[in-house]
Scaffold this active site. Structure first.
Site, mmCIF file in Angstrom:
data_model
loop_
_atom_site.group_PDB
_atom_site.id
_atom_site.type_symbol
_atom_site.label_atom_id
_atom_site.label_comp_id
_atom_site.label_asym_id
_atom_site.label_seq_id
_atom_site.Cartn_x
_atom_site.Cartn_y
_atom_site.Cartn_z
ATOM 1 N N CYS A 1 0.825 -1.202 0.000
ATOM 2 C CA CYS A 1 0.000 0.000 0.000
ATOM 3 C C CYS A 1 0.863 1.258 0.000
ATOM 4 O O CYS A 1 1.374 1.672 1.052
ATOM 5 C CB CYS A 1 -0.925 -0.031 1.220
ATOM 6 S SG CYS A 1 -1.928 1.452 1.383
ATOM 7 N N CYS B 1 -0.320 4.087 2.131
ATOM 8 C CA CYS B 1 -0.088 3.919 3.574
ATOM 9 C C CYS B 1 1.364 4.207 3.936
ATOM 10 O O CYS B 1 1.640 4.826 4.958
ATOM 11 C CB CYS B 1 -0.368 2.486 4.021
ATOM 12 S SG CYS B 1 -1.812 1.751 3.314
ATOM 13 N N ASP B 2 2.296 3.719 3.118
ATOM 14 C CA ASP B 2 3.687 3.679 3.562
ATOM 15 C C ASP B 2 4.658 4.552 2.768
ATOM 16 O O ASP B 2 5.839 4.633 3.115
ATOM 17 C CB ASP B 2 4.188 2.218 3.519
ATOM 18 C CG ASP B 2 3.351 1.325 4.432
ATOM 19 O OD1 ASP B 2 2.967 1.811 5.511
ATOM 20 O OD2 ASP B 2 3.082 0.170 4.068
#
Ligand code: NAP
Length: 315
Positions: free
Chosen positions: A134, A137-138
């Site tokens: 993701c 997300c990261d």
């Protein structure tokens, strides 16, 4: 009848919990089987900035925790249970959680989708320590660093482009030399000076180190898919963007699905191919896949259930 309910909801992401909220407020006393990952995909994200109502953003796990509490306030019961088998061939429907047997007049399926992974051992070893599924997300953790993005579809192009906001260099690794992604997305990636491409290659191994229990990725062993030769590339992170798999294995043979396993619903509704079984969220949506669209279809499913139960004098 023991363990009989008007409505059972399978899955507890934004779709399942929104369905539960509406159904609970309509006095249907729904049970929610939360599944392997209570709260769904948002629980493995960090900042969520595109869910309306949170001006300054909110952490994914916190958003799901609030949704869960909101649902419980109206009497819905999320239970940490994993459905192992269903029988939709006759009504009431049967839902099994190992040896426990439940029956229900209506069912909402909101089991979501999961990111596909390459399937090599080292990918698991470094998952969360340099391997991610993701970018949203990261990506933030890769400021000024080098990353690889695996995949040749729209997600890979989109994530690679997104990652250039942080990373100094992004290399797309694709197993063929033609892209599944739409032309416009490929062109956008090709025009981006920070993005490089390695085609006809797959990741055979994630290379990394483990210093005093601190794991990090240092590179990848790639294999040329044409001649089988292998070579190493240095990198600080690997983003796997090879698609998603809808969580529909337990419904196979019972509900109509498309060729990739997404549940088919009657357009403009949440009706599946079996009357009384409804689908909401990513499990029936490979296009939008957003928390807010999942919540929206969760609301639709609860309203569809309500009307359907009334029509069948089961409400
Ligand atoms: P996808 O279209 O299925 O593409 C998956 C890619 O990963 C393909 O290039 C595939 O290679 C590769 N792949 C699959 N398994 C692999 C493996 N084990 N090892 C290496 N590579 C592997 O999935 P997606 O990109 O997630 O897109 C899903 C859907 O969402 C599509 O309909 C897409 O258009 C849509 N989407 C749209 C947007 C947008 O419009 N903004 C953004 C994201 C997604 P092959 O090509 O060789 O099979």
């Amino acid at each position: 009848m023991n363990n009989h309910h008007k409505l059972i909801i399978i899955g507890s992401g934004p779709a399942g919990l929104t369905a539960a909220l509406y159904a609970a407020r309509a006095n249907l006393n729904p049970i929610v089987f939360e599944g392997l990952q209570p709260g769904g995909q948002l629980t493995i994200t960090t900042e969520v900035e595109n869910f309306p109502g949170f001006e300054h953003g909110i952490q994914g796990p916190e958003l799901m925790d609030i949704m869960r509490k909101q649902v419980m306030r109206f009497g819905a019961k999320p239970e940490f249970k994993i459905v192992t088998e269903v029988d939709f061939s006759k009504r009431p429907f049967t839902i099994k959680v190992d040896k426990e047997v439940y029956t229900s007049d209506a069912v909402i399926i909101s089991t979501g989708a999961s990111a596909k992974l390459i399937g090599i051992e080292s990918e698991q070893t470094f998952m969360g320590y340099g391997v991610s599924a993701c970018a949203t997300c990261d990506g933030f953790f890769y400021k000024g660093l080098k990353v690889l993005v695996v995949g040749g579809g729209d997600t890979a192009m989109e994530e690679a482009t997104y990652l250039t906001r942080f990373a100094e260099e992004v290399t797309i690794i694709h197993r063929r030399d033609e892209f599944r992604a739409s032309k416009i997305m490929v062109e956008r990636a090709q025009k981006n000076p920070k993005i490089k491409f390695i085609t006809n290659a797959v990741v055979k191994e994630v290379l990394g180190k483990n210093e005093n229990g601190k794991k990090s990725v240092t590179g990848a062993l790639l294999q040329n898919t044409k001649d089988g030769s292998t070579f190493e590339v240095k990198t600080d992170g690997i983003f796997v963007a090879i698609g998603h798999k809808p969580n529909t294995d337990i419904f196979k043979g019972q509900l109509d699905m498309d060729e990739t396993g997404y549940l088919k619903v009657k357009p403009g509704s949440t009706y599946t191919s079996i009357e009384g079984v409804f689908a909401a969220g990513d499990v029936a949506d490979k296009t939008y896949r957003q928390a807010i669209t999942a919540a929206g279809t969760g609301c639709m499913a609860a309203l569809d259930v309500q009307r359907w139960l009334e029509e069948h004098e089961l409400a």
